[in-house]
Design an enzyme around this catalytic site. Sequence first.
Site, PDB file in Angstrom:
ATOM      1  N   HIS A   1       0.843  -1.207   0.000  1.00  0.00           N
ATOM      2  CA  HIS A   1       0.000   0.000   0.000  1.00  0.00           C
ATOM      3  C   HIS A   1       0.879   1.258   0.000  1.00  0.00           C
ATOM      4  CE1 HIS A   1      -3.065  -2.626   2.328  1.00  0.00           C
ATOM      5  NE2 HIS A   1      -3.598  -2.419   1.144  1.00  0.00           N
TER       6      HIS A   1
ATOM      7  N   LYS B   1     -16.207  -3.563  10.892  1.00  0.00           N
ATOM      8  CA  LYS B   1     -16.424  -4.197  12.204  1.00  0.00           C
ATOM      9  C   LYS B   1     -15.737  -5.551  12.330  1.00  0.00           C
ATOM     10  CE  LYS B   1     -20.762  -2.404  13.946  1.00  0.00           C
ATOM     11  NZ  LYS B   1     -21.844  -2.319  12.976  1.00  0.00           N
TER      12      LYS B   1
ATOM     13  N   ARG C   1      -2.050  -6.014  -8.544  1.00  0.00           N
ATOM     14  CA  ARG C   1      -0.992  -6.956  -8.169  1.00  0.00           C
ATOM     15  C   ARG C   1      -0.796  -8.036  -9.208  1.00  0.00           C
ATOM     16  NH1 ARG C   1      -3.491  -7.199  -2.262  1.00  0.00           N
ATOM     17  NH2 ARG C   1      -5.246  -6.664  -3.576  1.00  0.00           N
TER      18      ARG C   1
ATOM     19  N   SER D   1      -3.285  -7.705   2.976  1.00  0.00           N
ATOM     20  CA  SER D   1      -3.401  -7.556   4.426  1.00  0.00           C
ATOM     21  C   SER D   1      -3.828  -8.856   5.105  1.00  0.00           C
ATOM     22  CB  SER D   1      -4.406  -6.453   4.756  1.00  0.00           C
ATOM     23  OG  SER D   1      -3.968  -5.237   4.221  1.00  0.00           O
TER      24      SER D   1
HETATM   25  P1  ADP Z   1      -5.840  -5.956   0.659  1.00  0.00           P
HETATM   26  O1  ADP Z   1      -6.529  -6.458   1.882  1.00  0.00           O
HETATM   27  O2  ADP Z   1      -6.002  -6.891  -0.503  1.00  0.00           O
HETATM   28  O3  ADP Z   1      -4.446  -5.506   0.887  1.00  0.00           O
HETATM   29  P2  ADP Z   1      -7.065  -3.325   0.591  1.00  0.00           P
HETATM   30  O4  ADP Z   1      -8.509  -3.107   0.387  1.00  0.00           O
HETATM   31  O5  ADP Z   1      -6.526  -2.939   1.918  1.00  0.00           O
HETATM   32  O6  ADP Z   1      -6.724  -4.774   0.174  1.00  0.00           O
HETATM   33  O7  ADP Z   1      -6.209  -2.594  -0.520  1.00  0.00           O
HETATM   34  C1  ADP Z   1      -6.602  -1.436  -1.110  1.00  0.00           C
HETATM   35  C2  ADP Z   1      -5.998  -1.336  -2.481  1.00  0.00           C
HETATM   36  O8  ADP Z   1      -4.588  -1.225  -2.361  1.00  0.00           O
HETATM   37  C3  ADP Z   1      -6.208  -2.570  -3.336  1.00  0.00           C
HETATM   38  O9  ADP Z   1      -7.396  -2.501  -4.037  1.00  0.00           O
HETATM   39  C4  ADP Z   1      -5.058  -2.469  -4.280  1.00  0.00           C
HETATM   40  O10 ADP Z   1      -5.394  -1.539  -5.285  1.00  0.00           O
HETATM   41  C5  ADP Z   1      -3.979  -1.854  -3.459  1.00  0.00           C
HETATM   42  N1  ADP Z   1      -3.021  -2.829  -2.965  1.00  0.00           N
HETATM   43  C6  ADP Z   1      -3.158  -3.669  -1.916  1.00  0.00           C
HETATM   44  N2  ADP Z   1      -2.043  -4.390  -1.729  1.00  0.00           N
HETATM   45  C7  ADP Z   1      -1.177  -3.997  -2.696  1.00  0.00           C
HETATM   46  C8  ADP Z   1       0.143  -4.386  -3.052  1.00  0.00           C
HETATM   47  N3  ADP Z   1       0.794  -5.328  -2.383  1.00  0.00           N
HETATM   48  N4  ADP Z   1       0.715  -3.769  -4.098  1.00  0.00           N
HETATM   49  C9  ADP Z   1       0.038  -2.827  -4.792  1.00  0.00           C
HETATM   50  N5  ADP Z   1      -1.203  -2.433  -4.505  1.00  0.00           N
HETATM   51  C10 ADP Z   1      -1.811  -3.001  -3.480  1.00  0.00           C
END
Ligand code: ADP
Length: 164
Positions: free
Chosen positions: A19, A43, A92, A129
């Site tokens: 992120h 939640k 990704r 995550s």
């Molecule tokens: P996750 O739980 O899959 O990490 P999130 O909803 O927290 O997802 O992630 C928000 C956005 O951040 C995702 O839709 C994606 O666009 C981006 N993202 C998440 N992880 C990565 C990563 N490792 N590399 C690049 N972009 C990412």
Amino acid sequence: MRVRRVACPGSFDPVTNGHVDIIRRAATLHDEVIVVVGANRAKHGMFTVDERVAMLEEVTAGLPNVSVETFRGLLVDYCRDRGVSAIVKGLRAVSDFEYEMEMAQMNYRLAGIETLFMTANPLYSFLRSSLIREIAAYGGDVSSLVPPPVEARLRARLAELAQG
Ligand code: ADP
């Protein structure tokens, strides 16, 4: 001059190095980046929305044009209210593509909001995550996958959970 304000939405439970990589790169390309933590389904997460926001604020503190907010409801309504011209997402792998394409097309149809995709840094393209939570829960080393403050909070939360 019009400010180019973009949003990086997600659940960030918790924020990972993947992120941060996207947020940092978005911040070099646009005037303002708002990291928006979705609160609709928060939640059931490991961290509360406030905790996720606090971690994001801590790890983006060195990026002056990045701020962190939360949203409830439709992302496109939030974008309209806040004058956000585009949503920035990281891609990704091919597995992300179908879902992201559908969301991007729906958001454009609903409100004319553009979505810009950035390819994930290959160092982090396997990172999500939920996997971080699982690895940490089984005692794995996530120190190279999340920023140090996040690792500390993960440890603290797991210790709390272990104590019941
Ligand atoms: P996750 O739980 O899959 O990490 P999130 O909803 O927290 O997802 O992630 C928000 C956005 O951040 C995702 O839709 C994606 O666009 C981006 N993202 C998440 N992880 C990565 C990563 N490792 N590399 C690049 N972009 C990412």
